[in-house]
Scaffold this motif. Structure first.
Motif, short mmCIF file in Angstrom:
data_model
loop_
_atom_site.label_atom_id
_atom_site.label_comp_id
_atom_site.label_asym_id
_atom_site.label_seq_id
_atom_site.Cartn_x
_atom_site.Cartn_y
_atom_site.Cartn_z
N ARG A 256 -2.11 7.11 7.26
CA ARG A 256 -2.14 5.91 6.43
C ARG A 256 -3.40 5.12 6.66
O ARG A 256 -4.03 4.62 5.70
N MET A 375 1.17 0.40 0.51
CA MET A 375 1.05 1.12 1.77
C MET A 375 1.36 0.26 2.99
O MET A 375 1.37 0.76 4.11
N SER A 447 2.03 6.95 -1.99
CA SER A 447 1.63 6.04 -0.92
C SER A 447 2.84 5.41 -0.25
O SER A 447 2.75 4.92 0.86
#
Length: 465
Positions: A256, A375, A447
């Motif tokens: 991420r 995210m 995401s």
């Protein structure tokens, strides 16, 4: 009286007031510098877009000298105001995770009001021109456009759960920013032509006052913090504030974080090219062979801001059939084509028509903001947008300074060189976008799997829009 969860009016009125002033400042500085350098009054053209019939070498050298001085003045103003604005953006937007979003809206409005009043004073009393730089520095102590936009995007992220709704509402904020700025710049040309500089500056100040009233008394807070969990004497509040951005990455997975950093890099590199290149348009239009007056500059700026409305429609339509990276690429390609074409334009008609290839140029910004927002958790939205807007402030300020310096150095032999350079540099974010596709992010829903599992209910009582 029950308040409203609508931050769009704040962005709309702020955009109108700011962009009523922004082209005026450039023209005011240009005219004052013309008087100082040439010791003559500024040549006023009622309807013509052609340069003065006296094309002597002395007149051309005067145009060139004023162009250089004006571009350097703009560079100094941008650089010096960035110094306090950057830490204020970081602190205020990250702080909004702990104390709510309205602080990121109210303080920049106060700073913009102070700046407008200083402009009015300099214009009325013909004070030293460099006091405008001091006023810009002082107003940036309250934050700037990056602060208020970071707060507004965080506000929208608090209210929206659905990914497409979030992307469209963020695109809507960009559209409001563009449409109202377009209305402002086209009306400013007529306003300036009819009344001079003082009344437009005063009008912009009135709009900031009205916006402050709405933000303080009508706009509801989107992020209501439980006072029992965030007491004023909490010894960890300062630590949470200063380490907010660090924790944003520390708590995320490696994949991420890599993807988030790549997205921020693409966002800021594209912003560098887009806003750096377009910051020169007014100076380019004032220069030979165009020599536009304030009316033509207003029309040109208004046509440029149509990109916000068209980009919003583009995001809405293309999101139904294309992946997020594809939408971003189309927007970047639009800007690349427009900048390269602009470098070689020498007539008024072509200067208007060149805006058409750039009509989708804003699309990458809301799409990337939406991806990044999905995210991170609700309690990290402020830290995310503080990071994004602070870095974006640096890149756009450096871009404005760099492109103004390049324009000042090259205006004598090729005035379109800076636009051509911007077009070439646009290939960098386009190339990085290919790496993003390599990561496999074909749509924004992917995401969501990178979002850390985090219980935010204990610290967040977010209303549903």
């Amino acid at each position: 009286m029950k308040g409203l969860y609508l931050v769009e009016p704040v962005v709309a009125v702020y955009a109108f007031a700011i962009f009523m002033v922004y082209p005026l400042v450039q023209q005011y500085v240009y005219r004052r510098l013309w008087q100082q350098i040439t010791n003559t009054s500024y040549p006023v053209m009622d309807t013509s877009s052609q340069c003065d019939t006296n094309h002597s070498s002395n007149l051309s050298s005067q145009y060139e000298e004023v162009q250089k001085a004006a571009s350097l003045f703009s560079m100094y103003s941008e650089l010096f105001s960035m110094i306090p604005s950057l830490p204020m953006t970081l602190v205020l937007v990250a702080y909004s995770d702990q104390r709510g979003r309205k602080i990121t809206i109210i303080l920049p409005l106060i700073g913009s009001l102070v700046y407008c009043l200083c402009l009015l004073a300099v214009s009325i009393f013909e004070l030293n021109l460099y006091l405008l730089i001091a006023a810009s520095i002082f107003s940036s102590l309250f934050g700037g456009i990056g602060t208020i936009l970071g707060g507004c995007f965080s506000y929208v992220a608090d209210l929206c759960e659905d990914g497409k709704q979030k992307m469209l509402r963020m695109a809507g904020l960009d559209m409001m920013l563009g449409l109202l700025s377009g209305v402002a710049v086209i009306s400013t040309g007529y306003f300036l032509h009819a009344t001079g500089f003082n009344w437009p500056f005063f009008t912009a100040a009135i709009f900031h006052v009205l916006n402050l009233v709405y933000a303080v008394f009508i706009l509801e807070e989107s992020r209501v913090i439980d006072s029992t969990n965030c007491a004023e004497n909490d010894p960890h509040i300062l630590q949470k504030l200063t380490l907010g951005i660090y924790q944003l990455f520390a708590r995320g997975s490696r994949s991420r974080n890599c993807l988030l950093i790549l997205l921020i890099t693409i966002f800021c590199s594209f912003s560098f090219v887009y806003f750096g290149g377009l910051s020169l348009v007014t100076l380019y239009e004032l220069n030979e062979p165009l020599c536009w007056n304030e009316i033509l500059i207003g029309y040109g700026s208004a046509l440029s801001t149509a990109v916000f409305a068209v980009s919003f429609v583009g995001v809405y339509v293309l999101s139904c059939c294309l992946s997020a990276p594809s939408i971003i690429f189309i927007g970047m390609l639009s800007v690349f084509i427009g900048l390269v074409m602009m470098a070689f334009i020498k007539t008024t008609l072509l200067m208007f028509l060149v805006r058409i290839p750039m009509l989708l140029g804003i699309m990458p910004f809301p799409v990337m903001r939406s991806i990044m927002s999905k995210m991170v958790s609700k309690s990290e939205q402020g830290a995310l947008f503080a990071c994004v807007t602070a870095i974006d402030n640096v890149t756009t300020t450096v871009a404005t300074a760099a492109f103004n310096s390049i324009y000042a150095a090259t205006v004598g032999w090729f005035s379109g060189f800076a636009f051509l350079l911007a077009g070439v540099l646009c290939l960098i974010p386009m190339s990085l976008l290919g790496i993003l596709r390599f990561f496999g992010l074909e749509n924004t829903s992917e995401s969501e799997s990178l979002l850390p599992q985090e219980e935010t209910q204990e610290t967040d009582n977010t209303p549903v829009a």
